[in-house]
Design a protein around this motif. Structure first.
Motif, mmCIF file in Angstrom:
data_model
loop_
_atom_site.group_PDB
_atom_site.id
_atom_site.type_symbol
_atom_site.label_atom_id
_atom_site.label_comp_id
_atom_site.label_asym_id
_atom_site.label_seq_id
_atom_site.Cartn_x
_atom_site.Cartn_y
_atom_site.Cartn_z
ATOM 1 N N VAL A 105 0.829 -1.206 0.000
ATOM 2 C CA VAL A 105 0.000 0.000 0.000
ATOM 3 C C VAL A 105 0.864 1.257 0.000
ATOM 4 O O VAL A 105 0.670 2.170 -0.812
ATOM 5 C CB VAL A 105 -0.963 0.002 1.206
ATOM 6 N N THR A 106 1.827 1.315 0.928
ATOM 7 C CA THR A 106 2.665 2.509 1.015
ATOM 8 C C THR A 106 3.535 2.682 -0.225
ATOM 9 O O THR A 106 3.771 3.806 -0.675
ATOM 10 C CB THR A 106 3.559 2.465 2.266
ATOM 11 N N ALA A 107 4.022 1.557 -0.779
ATOM 12 C CA ALA A 107 4.869 1.632 -1.975
ATOM 13 C C ALA A 107 4.065 2.136 -3.173
ATOM 14 O O ALA A 107 4.542 2.972 -3.950
ATOM 15 C CB ALA A 107 5.488 0.276 -2.276
ATOM 16 N N LEU A 108 2.840 1.629 -3.353
ATOM 17 C CA LEU A 108 2.005 2.098 -4.454
ATOM 18 C C LEU A 108 1.663 3.577 -4.299
ATOM 19 O O LEU A 108 1.694 4.332 -5.278
ATOM 20 C CB LEU A 108 0.722 1.265 -4.544
ATOM 21 N N ASP A 109 1.343 3.990 -3.091
ATOM 22 C CA ASP A 109 1.074 5.412 -2.849
ATOM 23 C C ASP A 109 2.278 6.267 -3.242
ATOM 24 O O ASP A 109 2.141 7.293 -3.925
ATOM 25 C CB ASP A 109 0.751 5.650 -1.367
ATOM 26 N N SER A 110 3.455 5.844 -2.816
ATOM 27 C CA SER A 110 4.656 6.634 -3.060
ATOM 28 C C SER A 110 5.031 6.684 -4.540
ATOM 29 O O SER A 110 5.303 7.759 -5.082
ATOM 30 C CB SER A 110 5.829 6.048 -2.264
ATOM 31 N N LEU A 111 5.047 5.530 -5.213
ATOM 32 C CA LEU A 111 5.459 5.514 -6.613
ATOM 33 C C LEU A 111 4.445 6.218 -7.511
ATOM 34 O O LEU A 111 4.822 6.874 -8.488
ATOM 35 C CB LEU A 111 5.668 4.071 -7.081
ATOM 36 N N VAL A 128 10.576 4.203 -15.936
ATOM 37 C CA VAL A 128 10.332 2.844 -16.431
ATOM 38 C C VAL A 128 10.223 1.868 -15.266
ATOM 39 O O VAL A 128 9.304 1.036 -15.212
ATOM 40 C CB VAL A 128 11.447 2.414 -17.399
ATOM 41 N N ASP A 129 11.145 1.948 -14.318
ATOM 42 C CA ASP A 129 11.114 1.033 -13.178
ATOM 43 C C ASP A 129 9.852 1.229 -12.348
ATOM 44 O O ASP A 129 9.209 0.259 -11.935
ATOM 45 C CB ASP A 129 12.338 1.244 -12.289
ATOM 46 N N TYR A 130 9.474 2.469 -12.092
ATOM 47 C CA TYR A 130 8.284 2.735 -11.294
ATOM 48 C C TYR A 130 7.030 2.225 -12.003
ATOM 49 O O TYR A 130 6.119 1.678 -11.368
ATOM 50 C CB TYR A 130 8.155 4.230 -11.012
ATOM 51 N N LEU A 131 6.976 2.404 -13.307
ATOM 52 C CA LEU A 131 5.846 1.893 -14.089
ATOM 53 C C LEU A 131 5.744 0.379 -13.962
ATOM 54 O O LEU A 131 4.670 -0.169 -13.682
ATOM 55 C CB LEU A 131 6.006 2.289 -15.559
ATOM 56 N N LYS A 132 6.848 -0.322 -14.165
ATOM 57 C CA LYS A 132 6.836 -1.779 -14.095
ATOM 58 C C LYS A 132 6.473 -2.269 -12.696
ATOM 59 O O LYS A 132 5.791 -3.290 -12.537
ATOM 60 C CB LYS A 132 8.190 -2.330 -14.537
ATOM 61 N N MET A 133 6.911 -1.538 -11.676
ATOM 62 C CA MET A 133 6.564 -1.919 -10.310
ATOM 63 C C MET A 133 5.077 -1.745 -10.039
ATOM 64 O O MET A 133 4.440 -2.599 -9.418
ATOM 65 C CB MET A 133 7.390 -1.090 -9.318
ATOM 66 N N ILE A 134 4.517 -0.647 -10.495
ATOM 67 C CA ILE A 134 3.087 -0.411 -10.291
ATOM 68 C C ILE A 134 2.263 -1.489 -10.990
ATOM 69 O O ILE A 134 1.281 -1.998 -10.429
ATOM 70 C CB ILE A 134 2.691 0.999 -10.772
#
Length: 269
Positions: A105-111, A128-134
């Motif tokens: 939850v916190t990671a999705l909020d932050s990215l 690119v990395d943030y997109l792939k993580m989301i």
């Protein structure tokens, strides 16, 4: 190697992490594929450029693959706890102690915030990395056992049998459940699930990551209650379990896909 600059995390440590694997490749592909079918043209164009022509389905399991990267300077090891948020019986996400390394939850909020508010200050590799993580984490956010109990490490220590073979409850919701429910590839899952009305799609897209995760917590609680009601030390789950929980499985995949589309359209559309 390039450094992955993660804004919400600066602690460097190794822990005994809960197993982070959720849907397995097929489930993550389904969520990403449904999302891809519901992207706006503008979002598709921007994402296509960032990913150099590859689809979000191509990268749907990328985050599982890089979490054990041997390159410490990449910082990918820091994302191990970002796949889940444990919630014990009698607790909610809000009342549980928070992992200092972050959670899904916190990671999705932050990215998401980084890609919306701070987009112009990010490097292309960070975008690119943030997109792939989301793409991956929205899938994880909707996987029931990624809201599993801390007391049994998200179901990893809850022993069950799957059609007579010893395993654990977390593993059942990895790839065993989806492969037993239907002998389909991700394209067939997408074709059969993504058949709802525009009104329905809009209704499930409302809310926040925290509100969406509460649904996952409720789903996990129903699974625990079912398994514990069997009253056996190592209950054997088989056809009846598949029948009883296929609606939950399909809802989590479909809803996860629609919500991923909503998130990406908001960021890139």
């Amino acid at each position: 190697m390039k450094r992955l600059l993660i804004p919400i995390l600066s602690i460097i440590m190794l822990l005994d992490f809960t197993s982070a694997y959720a849907w397995g490749p097929t489930g993550h592909d389904v969520v990403a594929s449904i999302a891809e079918q519901n992207l706006t043209r503008k979002a598709k164009r921007k994402i296509n450029k960032l990913l150099e022509g590859k689809s979000i389905v191509y990268y749907s399991s990328w985050m599982d693959n890089i979490q054990n990267s041997p390159y410490w300077e990449d910082g990918y090891y820091r994302t191990k706890t970002w796949h889940y948020a444990n919630v014990d019986k009698g607790h909610t996400y809000e009342t549980m102690p928070k992992n200092p390394l972050g959670d899904v939850v916190t990671a999705l909020d932050s990215l998401t915030r980084e890609l919306t508010v701070n987009y112009d200050n990010l490097t292309d590799s960070m975008r690119v990395d943030y997109l792939k993580m989301i793409v991956h984490m929205v899938g994880d956010l909707h996987c029931p056992m990624h809201a599993g109990r801390l007391s049994d490490r998200g179901g990893n220590q809850m022993k069950v049998k799957w059609f007579g073979q010893s395993t654990n409850l977390h593993s059942v919701w990895d790839s065993r459940m989806i492969s037993s429910a239907r002998k389909w590839g991700y394209k067939e899952w997408t074709q059969q699930l993504d058949r709802t009305s525009r009104k329905y799609r809009k209704s499930v897209m409302r809310g926040t990551y925290r509100e969406w995760f509460k649904e996952t917590v409720d789903g996990a609680a129903s699974i625990y209650e079912y398994v514990e009601s069997i009253g056996e030390e190592e209950p054997n789950l088989s056809y009846q379990f598949v029948y009883d929980f296929s609606p939950l499985l399909e809802d989590r995949l479909l809803t996860g896909g629609y919500r991923l589309a909503y998130v990406l359209n908001t960021i890139f559309g």
